[in-house]
Write a protein that holds these residues in place. Structure first.
Motif, mmCIF file in Angstrom:
data_model
loop_
_atom_site.group_PDB
_atom_site.id
_atom_site.type_symbol
_atom_site.label_atom_id
_atom_site.label_comp_id
_atom_site.label_asym_id
_atom_site.label_seq_id
_atom_site.Cartn_x
_atom_site.Cartn_y
_atom_site.Cartn_z
ATOM 1 N N THR A 84 0.850 -1.201 0.000
ATOM 2 C CA THR A 84 0.000 0.000 0.000
ATOM 3 C C THR A 84 0.874 1.235 0.000
ATOM 4 N N ASN B 266 0.568 5.057 0.456
ATOM 5 C CA ASN B 266 -0.252 6.211 0.846
ATOM 6 C C ASN B 266 0.620 7.422 1.202
ATOM 7 N N SER B 267 1.615 7.198 2.092
ATOM 8 C CA SER B 267 2.400 8.340 2.615
ATOM 9 C C SER B 267 3.138 9.074 1.495
ATOM 10 N N GLY C 86 2.041 12.553 5.908
ATOM 11 C CA GLY C 86 2.455 11.446 6.776
ATOM 12 C C GLY C 86 1.327 11.146 7.744
ATOM 13 N N SER C 87 1.411 11.732 8.945
ATOM 14 C CA SER C 87 0.330 11.543 9.922
ATOM 15 C C SER C 87 -0.995 12.060 9.361
ATOM 16 N N TRP D 236 8.428 5.986 2.036
ATOM 17 C CA TRP D 236 8.471 4.978 3.111
ATOM 18 C C TRP D 236 7.473 3.840 2.871
ATOM 19 N N THR E 115 6.527 0.146 2.551
ATOM 20 C CA THR E 115 6.956 -1.225 2.864
ATOM 21 C C THR E 115 6.716 -2.117 1.652
ATOM 22 N N THR F 180 2.168 7.218 14.566
ATOM 23 C CA THR F 180 3.269 7.510 15.495
ATOM 24 C C THR F 180 2.716 7.478 16.922
HETATM 25 C C1 LIG Z 1 8.941 1.095 8.849
HETATM 26 C C2 LIG Z 1 7.931 1.962 8.190
HETATM 27 C C3 LIG Z 1 7.023 1.393 7.312
HETATM 28 C C4 LIG Z 1 6.103 2.202 6.643
HETATM 29 N N1 LIG Z 1 5.280 1.622 5.726
HETATM 30 C C5 LIG Z 1 4.417 2.392 5.024
HETATM 31 C C6 LIG Z 1 3.616 1.817 3.993
HETATM 32 O O1 LIG Z 1 3.695 0.616 3.712
HETATM 33 N N2 LIG Z 1 2.771 2.629 3.316
HETATM 34 C C7 LIG Z 1 2.646 3.952 3.585
HETATM 35 O O2 LIG Z 1 1.861 4.615 2.931
HETATM 36 N N3 LIG Z 1 3.421 4.537 4.558
HETATM 37 C C8 LIG Z 1 4.301 3.794 5.264
HETATM 38 N N4 LIG Z 1 5.104 4.356 6.232
HETATM 39 C C9 LIG Z 1 5.010 5.783 6.484
HETATM 40 C C10 LIG Z 1 4.327 6.076 7.816
HETATM 41 O O3 LIG Z 1 2.954 5.811 7.716
HETATM 42 C C11 LIG Z 1 4.614 7.551 8.190
HETATM 43 O O4 LIG Z 1 6.003 7.667 8.409
HETATM 44 C C12 LIG Z 1 3.855 7.944 9.443
HETATM 45 O O5 LIG Z 1 2.485 8.068 9.144
HETATM 46 C C13 LIG Z 1 4.340 9.258 10.026
HETATM 47 O O6 LIG Z 1 4.400 10.230 9.047
HETATM 48 P P1 LIG Z 1 5.717 11.178 8.945
HETATM 49 O O7 LIG Z 1 6.884 10.285 8.916
HETATM 50 O O8 LIG Z 1 5.511 12.111 7.808
HETATM 51 O O9 LIG Z 1 5.763 11.976 10.297
HETATM 52 P P2 LIG Z 1 4.960 13.340 10.626
HETATM 53 O O10 LIG Z 1 3.521 13.186 10.315
HETATM 54 O O11 LIG Z 1 5.679 14.482 10.021
HETATM 55 O O12 LIG Z 1 5.112 13.394 12.212
HETATM 56 C C14 LIG Z 1 6.334 13.813 12.842
HETATM 57 C C15 LIG Z 1 6.053 13.942 14.338
HETATM 58 O O13 LIG Z 1 5.025 14.923 14.558
HETATM 59 C C16 LIG Z 1 3.974 14.366 15.346
HETATM 60 N N5 LIG Z 1 2.693 14.952 14.904
HETATM 61 C C17 LIG Z 1 2.155 14.942 13.652
HETATM 62 N N6 LIG Z 1 0.964 15.577 13.646
HETATM 63 C C18 LIG Z 1 0.730 15.990 14.936
HETATM 64 C C19 LIG Z 1 -0.344 16.688 15.566
HETATM 65 N N7 LIG Z 1 -1.431 17.091 14.909
HETATM 66 N N8 LIG Z 1 -0.231 16.944 16.894
HETATM 67 C C20 LIG Z 1 0.850 16.537 17.584
HETATM 68 N N9 LIG Z 1 1.899 15.854 17.038
HETATM 69 C C21 LIG Z 1 1.833 15.593 15.726
HETATM 70 C C22 LIG Z 1 4.027 12.860 15.105
HETATM 71 O O14 LIG Z 1 3.501 12.139 16.199
HETATM 72 C C23 LIG Z 1 5.531 12.621 14.940
HETATM 73 O O15 LIG Z 1 6.126 12.428 16.193
HETATM 74 C C24 LIG Z 1 6.050 3.587 6.901
HETATM 75 C C25 LIG Z 1 6.958 4.155 7.803
HETATM 76 C C26 LIG Z 1 7.898 3.361 8.437
HETATM 77 C C27 LIG Z 1 8.890 3.999 9.363
#
Ligand SMILES: Cc1cc2nc3c(=O)[nH]c(=O)nc-3n(C[C@H](O)[C@H](O)[C@H](O)COP(=O)(O)OP(=O)(O)OC[C@H]3O[C@@H](n4cnc5c(N)ncnc54)[C@H](O)[C@@H]3O)c2cc1C
Length: 384
Positions: free
Chosen positions: A123, A125-126, A131-132, A156, A158, A365
């Motif tokens: 999948t 999506n990110s 991200g979040s 990112w 998988t 996260t």
């Molecule tokens: C091992 C691994 C496998 C993955 N596999 C997939 C996959 O198969 N498919 C896919 O689509 N994605 C995948 N991802 C991506 C993953 O879903 C994202 O990394 C994750 O959703 C976090 O997004 P970001 O890294 O952009 O962090 P950000 O969203 O930028 O967050 C950074 C920090 O800010 C905090 N934060 C964010 N928003 C808020 C808020 N509103 N209030 C307070 N704190 C906040 C978060 O908690 C975090 O600590 C994978 C990531 C990893 C590490």
């Protein structure tokens, strides 16, 4: 309420342990430890997982799914090597995301290969800017006649570099509040041109995490899945099960660190007695055992709740946050109990820490999981 496994569950967990020891671990041991597994190794692994019947564990039985309860799936997952379990989670969840709403002819063409593990699916999506905030995707879907085109970048992902197909979330336009309308699309890598670049991981180094680029990537219109706007719903359905499953994976790693530390303090003598005879050391061991047990029970409870048909958003989020948090604390203490041995590479504890640490980011996260749980507690979403 019952806390013992049934005899069937004990047999299932034992069989999964043997699968790991006899089939999966030898494949991992043959490959370089610090780099992503080869496609050939992944195909061999998926062959073993298919023989065990777990390559489509969450697919409804009417479509050929395993019929395994989520609780039983959790008991299997915690026995698998973490790098395999994370890959399987992506494949199995993506199969669910594909199946729900796929065009019948497209389903007939692909589902059997996904179910049997002959084709690996993931999948995507990110994105760099999503991200979040997983709905903030900007990968664009353009429709021209009977063809569709994707343009954008995913981060990112998988399995991406070893998969055959991807379920890609893209924006099919904007709603009346200006938010993207997320749409699922099946991209078959044997038909569509996609850019792939592996992103090295800090832990689970044999796993695959990829950047994926679409530059007017052409896909048949029949590969659009479901209805525009429903992609988020199927992301959440899969995440709710993924979260406690990931929690169990992290705890299984932490259990290995605990076992290593317990063996060490039992053997190691200081000041004329084994370390294990000291009160402070016993308190650490008690804390570690409490953290492992309480978090594991919470994950199993979340899975059992999903088996009743409940949505379990808050409980699943709580379970993953508690489990991955406790796993990190347990490994940290295990490293300290082993002194110099804990901080060198001899016992492999630092690597276990890095492996478990990976799980604190995907599928929510720690912060976002607290907010999902907080929304359940208060009825108010606090992330916007
Ligand atoms: C091992 C691994 C496998 C993955 N596999 C997939 C996959 O198969 N498919 C896919 O689509 N994605 C995948 N991802 C991506 C993953 O879903 C994202 O990394 C994750 O959703 C976090 O997004 P970001 O890294 O952009 O962090 P950000 O969203 O930028 O967050 C950074 C920090 O800010 C905090 N934060 C964010 N928003 C808020 C808020 N509103 N209030 C307070 N704190 C906040 C978060 O908690 C975090 O600590 C994978 C990531 C990893 C590490």
């Amino acid at each position: 309420m019952q806390f013992d496994l049934t005899s069937d569950q004990t047999m299932l967990a034992d069989a999964a342990r043997r699968l790991s020891e006899e089939n999966l671990e030898p494949v991992l041991a043959r490959e370089p430890a610090g780099t992503p597994l080869s496609k050939a190794a992944m195909q061999e692994i998926y062959g073993y997982l298919a023989d065990f019947g777990i390559t489509a564990a969450r697919l409804p039985e009417e479509f050929g799914g395993s019929g395994l309860s989520m609780l039983d799936y959790g008991l299997v997952m915690e026995q698998l090597p973490a790098v395999v379990a994370l890959s399987l989670l992506s494949h199995d969840g993506s199969t669910v995301r594909f199946n729900a709403g796929a065009d019948p002819a497209v389903r007939a063409a692909y589902l059997d290969d996904f179910r049997s593990g002959r084709k690996i699916v993931c999948t995507a999506n990110s994105e760099p800017g999503a991200g979040s905030d997983s709905n903030a995707i900007s990968t664009r879907l353009e429709i021209e006649g009977d063809r569709a085109y994707l343009t954008g970048t995913k981060m990112w992902i998988t399995n991406a570099s070893v998969c055959d197909c991807m379920i890609v979330s893209c924006s099919a336009g904007r709603d009346d509040r200006g938010r993207p309308v997320p749409q699922r699309v099946l991209v078959d890598l044997s038909q569509s041109r996609v850019g792939l670049a592996e992103t090295p991981l800090a832990g689970l180094k044999q796993g695959h995490l990829c950047e994926v680029t679409f530059d007017r990537t052409e896909v048949p219109l029949s590969h659009l899945i479901g209805t525009p706007g429903d992609a988020g719903k199927y992301m959440t359905i899969v995440w709710n099960a993924n979260r406690p499953l990931i929690g169990l994976m992290a705890l299984a790693i932490a259990r290995r660190a605990y076992d290593t530390a317990l063996a060490h303090v039992t053997e190691r003598r200081q000041f004329g007695a084994p370390l294990a005879a000291r009160q402070l050391i016993q308190q650490d061991l008690s804390d570690m055992e409490a953290m492992l047990t309480s978090a594991r029970l919470t994950c199993l409870m979340a899975l059992a709740t999903l088996d009743t048909g409940a949505r379990s958003n808050g409980l699943s989020a709580m379970a993953k946050r508690l489990a991955t948090g406790n796993a990190i604390k347990v490994i940290h203490t295990a490293m300290q109990l082993c002194g110099g041995m804990g901080i060198t590479e001899e016992l492999g504890l630092a690597q276990l820490w890095a492996d478990a640490r990976v799980f604190q980011v995907p599928d929510g996260t720690q912060g976002i999981l607290a907010l999902i749980h907080g929304r359940d507690i208060t009825g108010t979403a606090a992330w916007r």
